[in-house]
Scaffold this active site. Sequence first.
Site, short mmCIF file in Angstrom:
data_model
loop_
_atom_site.label_atom_id
_atom_site.label_comp_id
_atom_site.label_asym_id
_atom_site.label_seq_id
_atom_site.Cartn_x
_atom_site.Cartn_y
_atom_site.Cartn_z
N ASP A 272 -0.14 -19.27 14.53
CA ASP A 272 0.70 -19.44 15.70
C ASP A 272 0.09 -20.62 16.46
O ASP A 272 -1.07 -20.99 16.25
CB ASP A 272 0.71 -18.16 16.55
CG ASP A 272 1.89 -18.14 17.50
OD1 ASP A 272 2.28 -17.04 17.93
OD2 ASP A 272 2.44 -19.22 17.79
C1 GLC Z 1 4.73 -19.68 20.29
C2 GLC Z 1 5.21 -18.40 19.64
C3 GLC Z 1 5.71 -18.57 18.24
C4 GLC Z 1 6.37 -19.93 18.14
C5 GLC Z 1 5.28 -20.97 18.30
C6 GLC Z 1 5.84 -22.40 18.30
O1 GLC Z 1 3.60 -19.45 21.05
O2 GLC Z 1 4.31 -17.29 19.66
O3 GLC Z 1 6.63 -17.52 17.96
O4 GLC Z 1 7.03 -20.07 16.90
O5 GLC Z 1 4.49 -20.78 19.45
O6 GLC Z 1 6.64 -22.59 19.42
#
Ligand code: GLC
Length: 750
Positions: A272
């Site tokens: 993430d």
């Molecule tokens: C965010 C989310 C994830 C997302 C990523 C990119 O913090 O937790 O679901 O795809 O970052 O935006």
Amino acid sequence: MKKLLASIAIILTALVACKQNQKQAARTFDGPAYLNAELPIDERVEDALSRMTTEEKVAILHAQSKFSSAGVPRLGIPELWHTDGPHGIRPEVLWDEWDQAGWTNDSCTAFPALINLAATWDRDLSRLYGRSIGEEARYREKDILLGPGINMGRTPLNGRTFEYMGEDPYLAGKLVVPYVQGVQSQNVAACVKHFAVNNQETRRTETNSIVDDRTLYEIYLPAFKAAVVEGGAWAIMGSYNLWNGTYNCHNDRLLNQILKGEWGFDGVVISDWGGCRDDDEAITGGLDIEMGTWTDGLRSAASNGYDLYHLANPYLERLRDGRASEDILNDKARRVLRTIFRTSMSPVQNFGSFTSPEHFAAARKIAAEGIVLLKNDGILPLRVSEGGKIVVVGENAYKMMVVGGGSSNLKTKYEIIPIDALKEAFAGKAEVIWERGYVGDVTTDYNRVVTGQKLEDPRSPAKLIADAVAAAKDADVVIFIGGLNKSEGQDNEGTDRKDILLPYGQEKVIEALAEANPRLVVVNISGSPVAMPWEGKARAIVQGWYGGSESGHALADVLTGAVNPSGKLPFTIPYSLADGPLKTERQYPGILEKGSDKWQEYYDEGIFIGYRWYDTKGIKPQYAFGHGLSYTDFTYSGAALDKSTMTEDGTIHVSVNVSNSGIYDGAEVVQLYISDPECSVERPAKELKGFEKVFIKVGETTTVGFDIKAEDLSYFDAAAHKWVAEKGEFKVLIGSASDDIRATLSFRLQ
Ligand code: GLC
């Protein structure tokens, strides 16, 4: 003569063409093997890997911009483009900022929130959804879709409940498979998230989920396992939290032993954004692509600091001084190359499509099929006499909901709001008036995606109610459309809700309207459970969702009867939060223990979440998991098993006849639950192990069948680390909801 010459000419031309073709066919591919689209992908991977330097192998393991990771320019191997989100393709982001790039060609089709898809209980619609969003990603030249999210609904307070598929692993598992396959049919990788036991937003990057193995394997892993093993997912996103003391973006047990070992996952694990926290664990803990890391050590990113990533210079140093193995590097690089050959360099080239009529039609169909009719005394579908008057009250009849919610925030080509759809539906037939009723959230700009709406209203709450009541008094029907929204503290990433009641004083509005005119329909638009103590005031209650671009049309379709509602709740709606399984701080939102800077969260309730808790503890919910009414009636009969005993490796066939005994054609979701009354361990009162959505015309009967196997009867024995189906009696419960069982059968497992 002329004709003869002409035909000779044609024959000669054909001969020449055929000769050329043969020459072409004879021409073998003379480029490097990795570029030969006719070779098996793994041969191409090995060839590419053999040509890459250590530096090039490391470069493809981490971000080069906010939403792209490097390819190999020297070899003509393209970079990977990642994009949110699960409901539609996020507007283009600047290279190294979270801000919108300001493109004018990236307004997408906004599909319904995944909780809305879950409420359809429809595998075919899930495949349609996945294919449609995959086409939009492909058209926008994105290789990895950062979705779907399938974290279990452990607490109704979770801010991202709307992005997930409910409280049951079987339902989520059966629906995520066609979604993944639909996306990947467009040579776009689905990146299933957030792996794993990431069930709240409160302190999501600093909370350690403490979960026993039985709970993990029975509740929190199954949907991910289905996505990988049945769905063939090409990517998995590690979650921000820790599980049993290790960050999940590089958790060796979770990623190497379970995901890649037990499940044989051959794709990529992507962190993430900002979830990778350690140099050495990033190498040995199963992470393949590091994205979004905060590179200044605090909580922001040094500008274009991608060489500072854990899997960048620190990794290169360890490789050069022999502290890191080439084998692990090659495994990571292979997985990234495989992803590139499956997507942008796929032998099957797709080009997708974007904001097509088909996509908006799909969005409308999915949204409508997921709307849940919770209560109805017959006032629905709306029947308003010629020249009648409909009064619609509530902010959610007007407020645009495709925006907001965090990373799933979308800039859509258009969004049909409920009030406009209702005016359209009754144009020329009845007068449709809108009254605000209350002012909730006036945000119209979410990370620079602006709605253009004006939501401020100078009237006091009392005035707003008085005006609504005045309009409602003489209405043929009053429709209150309220609920939650996608702002901070509501259905929104990064925050959890504080309670499950309606916010902004909506209860007062409902009570005042019911006083003024008992012909009241309430529509709750939310992405998570809302308790409804005012339930007795409404003659009908509809659970609407964030339905995407066509949400207004979908709601109007159901209210007018153009679509007969067939949605079923993918989660429980309790009378109160206190009825739920999370009783202590240590269960939720976690506690700080001395000597640790992480919050410890104990999953003491174990496998007993959702209806597994309420049913087993005998706590009646307001609306049960699987509940959903229709405008017609379905009668069940002739439930039968094809045998009374089952062997370990055998199956039992269950069949039941379902008749449409009402006055509307409609669809019913026939649900099958298993109960294990004789068991050496505590098990839930019932567990969902089958469902079929069947469309039945008035007066007709359909026979629905299920095959039960030993795995459907098993619990996970953590000590033995295996699934166990204990001999003895099992019950099969067939129903229209978890609390509406129409037939109970039993058999013995030998
Ligand atoms: C965010 C989310 C994830 C997302 C990523 C990119 O913090 O937790 O679901 O795809 O970052 O935006």
